[in-house]
Design a protein around this motif. Structure first.
Motif, PDB file in Angstrom:
ATOM      1  N   GLU A 168       6.887  -8.086   7.778  1.00 49.35           N
ATOM      2  CA  GLU A 168       5.892  -8.796   6.983  1.00 49.35           C
ATOM      3  C   GLU A 168       5.219  -9.849   7.856  1.00 49.35           C
ATOM      4  OE1 GLU A 168       5.763 -11.638   3.006  1.00 49.35           O
ATOM      5  OE2 GLU A 168       7.311 -10.088   3.180  1.00 49.35           O
ATOM      6  N   GLU A 200       5.720   1.323  -2.874  1.00 51.59           N
ATOM      7  CA  GLU A 200       6.588   0.223  -3.286  1.00 51.59           C
ATOM      8  C   GLU A 200       7.375  -0.350  -2.113  1.00 51.59           C
ATOM      9  OE1 GLU A 200      10.412   0.902  -5.487  1.00 51.59           O
ATOM     10  OE2 GLU A 200       9.648   2.933  -5.679  1.00 51.59           O
ATOM     11  N   HIS A 224      -4.467  -8.757   1.506  1.00 53.06           N
ATOM     12  CA  HIS A 224      -4.456  -9.878   0.563  1.00 53.06           C
ATOM     13  C   HIS A 224      -5.066  -9.474  -0.782  1.00 53.06           C
ATOM     14  CE1 HIS A 224      -2.923 -12.627   3.527  1.00 53.06           C
ATOM     15  NE2 HIS A 224      -3.900 -12.334   4.366  1.00 53.06           N
ATOM     16  N   ASP A 225      -5.903  -8.432  -0.765  1.00 52.04           N
ATOM     17  CA  ASP A 225      -6.465  -7.904  -2.008  1.00 52.04           C
ATOM     18  C   ASP A 225      -5.547  -6.873  -2.651  1.00 52.04           C
ATOM     19  OD1 ASP A 225      -6.707  -5.861  -0.198  1.00 52.04           O
ATOM     20  OD2 ASP A 225      -8.883  -5.640  -0.390  1.00 52.04           O
ATOM     21  N   ARG A 226      -4.336  -6.711  -2.069  1.00 56.61           N
ATOM     22  CA  ARG A 226      -3.277  -5.801  -2.533  1.00 56.61           C
ATOM     23  C   ARG A 226      -3.591  -4.332  -2.262  1.00 56.61           C
ATOM     24  NH1 ARG A 226       0.521  -8.801  -4.354  1.00 56.61           N
ATOM     25  NH2 ARG A 226       1.783  -6.963  -4.777  1.00 56.61           N
ATOM     26  N   ARG A 227      -4.663  -4.049  -1.576  1.00 60.53           N
ATOM     27  CA  ARG A 227      -4.963  -2.664  -1.191  1.00 60.53           C
ATOM     28  C   ARG A 227      -4.164  -2.275   0.044  1.00 60.53           C
ATOM     29  NH1 ARG A 227     -10.970  -1.764   0.079  1.00 60.53           N
ATOM     30  NH2 ARG A 227     -10.052   0.209   0.748  1.00 60.53           N
ATOM     31  N   LEU A 228      -3.787  -1.001   0.120  1.00 60.61           N
ATOM     32  CA  LEU A 228      -3.148  -0.481   1.323  1.00 60.61           C
ATOM     33  C   LEU A 228      -4.222  -0.023   2.299  1.00 60.61           C
ATOM     34  CD1 LEU A 228      -0.156   1.663  -0.018  1.00 60.61           C
ATOM     35  CD2 LEU A 228      -0.072  -0.617   1.016  1.00 60.61           C
ATOM     36  N   PRO A 253       5.586  -4.283  -0.863  1.00 59.60           N
ATOM     37  CA  PRO A 253       5.423  -4.919  -2.174  1.00 59.60           C
ATOM     38  C   PRO A 253       4.340  -5.983  -2.251  1.00 59.60           C
ATOM     39  CG  PRO A 253       7.400  -5.725  -1.077  1.00 59.60           C
ATOM     40  CD  PRO A 253       6.884  -4.601  -0.245  1.00 59.60           C
ATOM     41  N   GLY A 254       4.096  -6.712  -1.155  1.00 58.89           N
ATOM     42  CA  GLY A 254       3.141  -7.810  -1.246  1.00 58.89           C
ATOM     43  C   GLY A 254       2.265  -7.913  -0.016  1.00 58.89           C
ATOM     44  N   PRO A 255       1.236  -8.767  -0.072  1.00 58.03           N
ATOM     45  CA  PRO A 255       0.327  -8.927   1.065  1.00 58.03           C
ATOM     46  C   PRO A 255       1.075  -9.248   2.362  1.00 58.03           C
ATOM     47  CG  PRO A 255      -0.538 -10.062  -0.860  1.00 58.03           C
ATOM     48  CD  PRO A 255       0.844  -9.618  -1.221  1.00 58.03           C
ATOM     49  N   ARG A 257      -0.284  -3.855   3.478  1.00 59.49           N
ATOM     50  CA  ARG A 257      -0.897  -4.242   2.212  1.00 59.49           C
ATOM     51  C   ARG A 257      -1.708  -5.515   2.436  1.00 59.49           C
ATOM     52  NH1 ARG A 257      -0.429  -2.191  -2.597  1.00 59.49           N
ATOM     53  NH2 ARG A 257       1.589  -1.167  -2.209  1.00 59.49           N
TER      54      ARG A 257
END
Length: 370
Positions: free
Chosen positions: A90, A41, A65-69, A44-46, A63
């Motif tokens: 970011e 957490e 753009h596909d939200r994968r780490l 949180p975002g791309p 993270r």
């Protein structure tokens, strides 16, 4: 005829004070095993990233753009400059080197570089960032620098099963669904193994942890919860919750069983994680060994999202283990200078309630010597 002594030897002092031993541990332990890096957490975002020191390497966890780490070594493939100098941040679309402007997609692929169009033979995957193995568990990203990582299930998840006696027991707390209520970072002037050993035993509890013993009275007897498989230390009758004054907490987490209610469980996940389970929250420590005599510890207090969102006062809940941490780390810092003394050249001893720590020492020896 053999005799068994009630005292058994520890590791020699040099294991805690010799920079050469620490360098060996960096390579054979922290750069070879699964290492708990960041909480999911926190990204949180791309484009959200964190940099983490793992052994001698700086690692970027980002993270996509596909939200994968994903995780990568924090090194530009062009001339080796460090890509992300800040501990967190970011990026919008790419990770860009500030030296020669080589840029990488969030999946690690080389995206752009000055005059790249004039070099059509460059393989953008081959010259992308060096990936690092990553798994998610308990809401955290765990990374491994080894080319062939050990089994995550055996080395990490099994630590909880081995301690709790039931593979499903830790899942009742749903740590991955909890929210971060508080994080405290401690800079401890002590070797990482002293901190592990301290967490594993309770021979010291009656001496330096009055608040903890008031809530968990059996700890006054010197035996830590980790001494017994499946055992959770029972709350004192007067204690309504796991708080500094024994007052009420926030109600049992939804899936915590009746058998787990009013119990404290502690788990050590070697080499650098401690998990503490109580009915209404989870406390997780991540150690970052930076030198033979310096370890940064990040401690997270995790609660049901509704508790955090409500703005509830967490202070009495946090304060109990914050005091325990400060008391423990002060003891470790008090011990560190003795590791270089001629008095500790051959090491010290473990009393019977600490004998399980000998297995940790055996594990360290096995990792370093094979």
């Amino acid at each position: 005829m053999t005799t068994t002594s009630s005292l058994i030897p520890t590791l020699p002092g040099r294991f805690y004070a010799d920079p050469d031993v620490f360098a060996d541990e960096q390579e054979k332990i922290f750069e070879s095993l699964w290492f708990c890096a960041v909480r999911g957490e926190d990204l949180p975002g791309p484009g959200a990233f964190r940099t983490v020191q793992v052994g001698r390497e700086s690692v970027i966890v980002v993270r996509g753009h596909d939200r994968r780490l994903r995780a990568f070594l924090n090194v530009c493939r062009h001339r080796g400059a460090r890509l992300c100098a800040e501990p967190a941040g970011e990026v919008r679309r790419t990770i860009r080197c500030a030296y020669h402007a080589w840029s990488y997609d969030l999946d690690g692929r080389l995206a752009a570089a000055p005059n790249l169009a004039k070099m059509p033979d460059i393989d953008r995957v081959a010259y992308g960032l060096i990936p690092v193995h990553l798994r998610e568990w308990l809401g955290y990203a765990w990374v491994c620098l080894a080319a062939e990582p050990p089994s995550f299930e055996q080395d990490v998840v099994h630590a909880a099963t081995e301690r709790l006696g039931d593979p499903a027991a830790i899942e009742h707390y749903h740590a991955d669904r909890l929210a971060l209520g508080r994080r405290v970072v401690y800079d401890v002037k002590a070797n990482w193994k002293l901190i592990v050993e301290n967490f594993m035993e309770c021979y010291h509890c009656a001496t330096i942890h009055p608040e903890l013993v008031a809530v968990l009275p059996e700890f006054a007897g010197g035996y830590a919860a980790q001494y017994y498989v499946g055992h959770g230390a029972a709350f004192a009758e007067r204690a309504e919750g796991f708080t500094v004054d024994g007052g009420p907490g926030f109600g049992r987490l939804p899936d915590v069983s009746r058998e787990q209610d009013r119990r404290y469980y502690a788990i050590t996940v070697k080499p650098q994680v401690f998990v503490n389970l109580v009915p209404d929250h989870v406390i997780l420590h991540r150690m970052f060994p930076l030198a033979v005599d310096r370890t940064v510890v990040e401690c997270d207090w995790l609660y049901h999202p509704d508790v955090v969102a409500s703005g509830a006062d967490l202070s009495r809940s946090v304060e109990l283990f914050h005091r325990v941490n400060e008391q423990d780390f002060d003891a470790c810092e008090r011990t560190q200078p003795g590791m270089s003394s001629r008095a500790y050249r051959e090491g010290g001893v473990l009393v019977p309630s600490e004998h399980h720590i000998a297995r940790f020492h055996q594990w360290v020896n096995l990792r370093l010597r094979g």
